[in-house]
Design a protein around this motif. Structure first.
Motif, short mmCIF file in Angstrom:
data_model
loop_
_atom_site.label_atom_id
_atom_site.label_comp_id
_atom_site.label_asym_id
_atom_site.label_seq_id
_atom_site.Cartn_x
_atom_site.Cartn_y
_atom_site.Cartn_z
N ALA A 264 0.84 -1.20 0.00
CA ALA A 264 0.00 0.00 0.00
C ALA A 264 0.87 1.24 0.00
N GLU A 265 0.43 2.24 -0.75
CA GLU A 265 1.16 3.51 -0.82
C GLU A 265 0.20 4.66 -0.53
N GLU A 266 0.77 5.78 -0.17
CA GLU A 266 0.00 7.00 0.10
C GLU A 266 -1.13 6.76 1.10
N ILE A 267 -0.78 6.15 2.22
CA ILE A 267 -1.77 5.81 3.25
C ILE A 267 -2.22 7.08 3.98
N ARG A 268 -3.53 7.25 4.10
CA ARG A 268 -4.09 8.39 4.83
C ARG A 268 -5.09 7.86 5.87
N LEU A 269 -4.86 8.26 7.12
CA LEU A 269 -5.66 7.76 8.23
C LEU A 269 -6.49 8.87 8.85
N SER A 270 -7.71 8.56 9.26
CA SER A 270 -8.54 9.50 10.02
C SER A 270 -9.56 8.71 10.82
N LEU A 271 -10.29 9.40 11.69
CA LEU A 271 -11.33 8.73 12.46
C LEU A 271 -12.55 8.39 11.60
N LYS A 272 -12.59 8.89 10.39
CA LYS A 272 -13.71 8.59 9.49
C LYS A 272 -13.41 7.42 8.57
N GLY A 273 -12.12 7.05 8.44
CA GLY A 273 -11.78 5.97 7.54
C GLY A 273 -10.33 6.00 7.12
N THR A 274 -10.01 5.20 6.13
CA THR A 274 -8.63 5.01 5.68
C THR A 274 -8.62 4.95 4.16
N SER A 275 -7.59 5.54 3.56
CA SER A 275 -7.44 5.42 2.11
C SER A 275 -5.97 5.14 1.79
N PHE A 276 -5.75 4.49 0.66
CA PHE A 276 -4.39 4.15 0.22
C PHE A 276 -4.47 3.70 -1.23
N LYS A 277 -3.31 3.54 -1.84
CA LYS A 277 -3.25 3.06 -3.22
C LYS A 277 -2.59 1.68 -3.28
N VAL A 278 -3.16 0.82 -4.13
CA VAL A 278 -2.59 -0.50 -4.41
C VAL A 278 -2.49 -0.66 -5.91
N GLN A 279 -1.30 -0.88 -6.40
CA GLN A 279 -1.07 -1.03 -7.84
C GLN A 279 -1.72 0.12 -8.62
N GLY A 280 -1.61 1.32 -8.06
CA GLY A 280 -2.13 2.51 -8.71
C GLY A 280 -3.60 2.77 -8.51
N GLU A 281 -4.33 1.81 -7.90
CA GLU A 281 -5.76 1.94 -7.66
C GLU A 281 -6.02 2.56 -6.28
N GLU A 282 -6.89 3.56 -6.22
CA GLU A 282 -7.25 4.19 -4.96
C GLU A 282 -8.24 3.32 -4.20
N MET A 283 -7.91 3.01 -2.95
CA MET A 283 -8.78 2.20 -2.10
C MET A 283 -9.29 3.05 -0.94
N GLU A 284 -10.57 2.90 -0.62
CA GLU A 284 -11.15 3.62 0.51
C GLU A 284 -11.81 2.61 1.45
N LEU A 285 -11.51 2.77 2.75
CA LEU A 285 -12.12 1.92 3.78
C LEU A 285 -12.88 2.77 4.77
N ASN A 286 -14.01 2.28 5.22
CA ASN A 286 -14.71 2.92 6.32
C ASN A 286 -14.13 2.48 7.67
N LEU A 287 -13.21 1.52 7.62
CA LEU A 287 -12.53 1.03 8.81
C LEU A 287 -11.31 1.90 9.07
N ILE A 288 -10.95 2.07 10.34
CA ILE A 288 -9.84 2.95 10.66
C ILE A 288 -8.61 2.16 11.09
N GLY A 289 -7.44 2.73 10.84
CA GLY A 289 -6.21 2.17 11.39
C GLY A 289 -5.30 1.50 10.38
N ARG A 290 -4.02 1.60 10.68
CA ARG A 290 -3.00 1.00 9.82
C ARG A 290 -3.14 -0.52 9.77
N HIS A 291 -3.55 -1.13 10.91
CA HIS A 291 -3.72 -2.59 10.90
C HIS A 291 -4.80 -3.02 9.92
N ASN A 292 -5.79 -2.15 9.66
CA ASN A 292 -6.81 -2.50 8.67
C ASN A 292 -6.32 -2.35 7.24
#
Length: 502
Positions: free
Chosen positions: A277-305
């Protein structure tokens, strides 16, 4: 769904035992067997009774009771005396044999399913939910077996004490899934299940290793034995038709990779991982990052997720699912019961319920909150009784290292004295900790106190029990749900609405 009501077809005894290493037989093998059980209370006429020797009870001691209820055969590991009319099959180890026995009886259901197993100390439940979402989004009919419950497409079975069901129940659930047209099964595979051969007779196509840290030493006794149990899942792979998805950032990954014949797909945050994962962004509202150039968004929080999501993405890619489908599936998972679950009733502070019950999990969750929380972090936690005592001071030390305030309370004390458990936790706080704390053995009162102390933008973490709906004190199960208790105290303070906008 009542699994006991699942109709079982009679099977000839000689067919059920065909793959077992048998030490001896007394009686007729041409009998029709109508069911299997290792519980004398669940015996019906025509059943085969499996005598399992556990830590508290020995099934051989209940054999006469089972005979009176009409069993036709029994599986034993020591010499027994019965009157004629019951066929006795003797094996070296009934615990080792029961998985294959059950698989034979139910027609090897795993051979008709794509089986995906998840093992590791932490993260298993979350991964099963994420993988389930991906498979469903791809159009498959999916079954899930997890700590929270067993999900059979459109039906749910409450999970008992076991993360992975006992062998007979496990094969029965798989057979039920086959009859419902389910094609894929994602399941947690616990170290207990692997050590006691509960999943023997089951072929996995994909297996995931999440991470490894101290837990369950009351059962495994040493970390080496604990890891060896986990590795059994990967040693079961005999060729390139299976894939092992491994968290390469975990120190145990090298050992696991060296012990499997499966194809390997690694994931992690280190550059050498196949999936990272690259460009990881964390907040209390969720988590986003990139995998193989694709933007991923999670409603789950935390680096472990992020790790949990990478493992799940790996499963999707191995099964040929497009990244766009994977992305939409992950985005659609709003929360997982008892896993960093927010209790939102309009308050101006956060109350979070989490299952973290190991030193590593508790440290990881508090670290996650420390990265995104604006105010103070108060942690309410305890440790379970009749479980690994050595982790209690480690839990105290982990909590104190990152929190602003601790409330040490009771968890599931079982047969132990709650105050003695708390004293063992407290020992970990004396090792140079400057974190203030209080001791409130009554868990309900401890949660109330944490909520009363909260100020704007504070975060309260109630850890250790997550989704559990009862508390075990001595032999009694008392209804107790951290989520309901927290909601009750918030309502008592006048909060009734929702704070989704926080």
């Amino acid at each position: 769904m009542n699994l006991c009501a699942f109709r079982e077809e009679a099977v000839q005894l000689k067919d059920i035992i065909q793959s077992l290493e048998i030490d001896g037989v007394k009686g007729d093998l041409n009998l029709q067997i109508t069911g299997l059980t290792s519980d004398s209370k669940k015996v019906s006429a025509g059943y085969l009774f499996v005598c399992l020797k556990g830590s508290r009870f020995d099934g051989h001691d209940f054999l006469n009771e089972a005979k009176e209820k009409g069993i036709k055969a029994c599986l034993v590991e020591r010499e027994v005396e019965l009157q004629e009319g019951v066929t006795i099959i003797k094996v070296k180890d009934t615990m080792e044999a029961v998985g294959s026995l059950a698989a034979n009886f139910y027609g090897y259901p795993s051979s008709k399913l794509k089986m995906i197993g998840v093992t590791g100390t932490n993260g298993k439940t979350t991964v099963t939910y994420l993988v389930e979402a991906i498979l469903q989004k791809a159009g498959f009919k999916v079954g899930r077996i997890s700590t929270i419950n067993y999900h059979l497409e459109d039906e749910e079975i409450p999970a008992p004490v076991f993360t992975t069901p006992p062998a007979i129940e496990f094969q029965k659930i798989l057979a039920r899934m086959v009859t419902k047209g389910i094609s894929h099964v994602i399941m947690e595979v616990s170290s207990h299940a692997l050590a006691t051969s509960r999943v023997k007779g089951c072929h996995f196509e994909v297996a995931i290793f999440t991470n490894f840290s101290q837990d369950h030493l009351d059962f495994h006794h040493t970390l080496e034995d604990y890891l060896s149990a986990k590795i059994k899942l990967f040693e079961s792979f005999q060729g390139p038709d299976s894939t092992a998805i491994i968290n390469i950032d975990d120190p145990a990954s090298e050992t696991i990779i060296s012990r499997t014949k499966a194809n390997i797909l690694t994931y992690g945050l280190s550059p050498q991982a196949d999936l990272t994962a690259e460009e990881i962004r964390l907040s209390l509202k969720g988590t986003s990052f990139k995998v193989q150039g694709e933007e991923m968004e999670l409603n789950l929080i935390g680096r472990h997720n992020v790790y949990n999501a990478l493992a799940s993405i790996g499963v999707g890619l191995v099964l040929g699912i497009e990244m766009g489908i994977i992305r939409e599936a992950l985005k659609g998972v709003n929360s997982i019961t008892g896993r960093l679950e927010f209790i939102r009733m309009g308050q101006d502070f956060d109350v979070i319920i989490d299952y973290a019950h190991t030193p590593d999990a508790l440290r990881s969750v508090i670290k996650t909150l420390r990265e995104v929380a604006k105010g103070r972090i108060t942690v309410v936690f305890g440790c379970g009784g009749d479980r690994d005592r050595s982790k209690r001071p480690l839990m105290g030390k982990a909590a104190a290292s990152l929190s602003d305030y601790l409330i040490i309370t009771s968890d599931n004390p079982r047969s132990e004295d709650p105050l003695e458990i708390i004293r063992e936790i407290e020992a970990g706080l004396s090792e140079g900790s400057i974190c203030p704390y209080s001791i409130i053995p009554d868990r309900k009162e401890a949660i109330r106190q944490a909520i009363n102390l909260a100020r704007r933008d504070d975060t309260i973490l109630v850890a250790g029990r997550g989704h559990e709906s009862f508390q075990i004190i001595k032999e009694e199960k008392i209804p107790f749900d951290d989520r309901k208790v927290a909601s009750f105290w918030l309502e008592e303070k006048g909060y009734h609405g929702s704070s989704e906008g926080r």
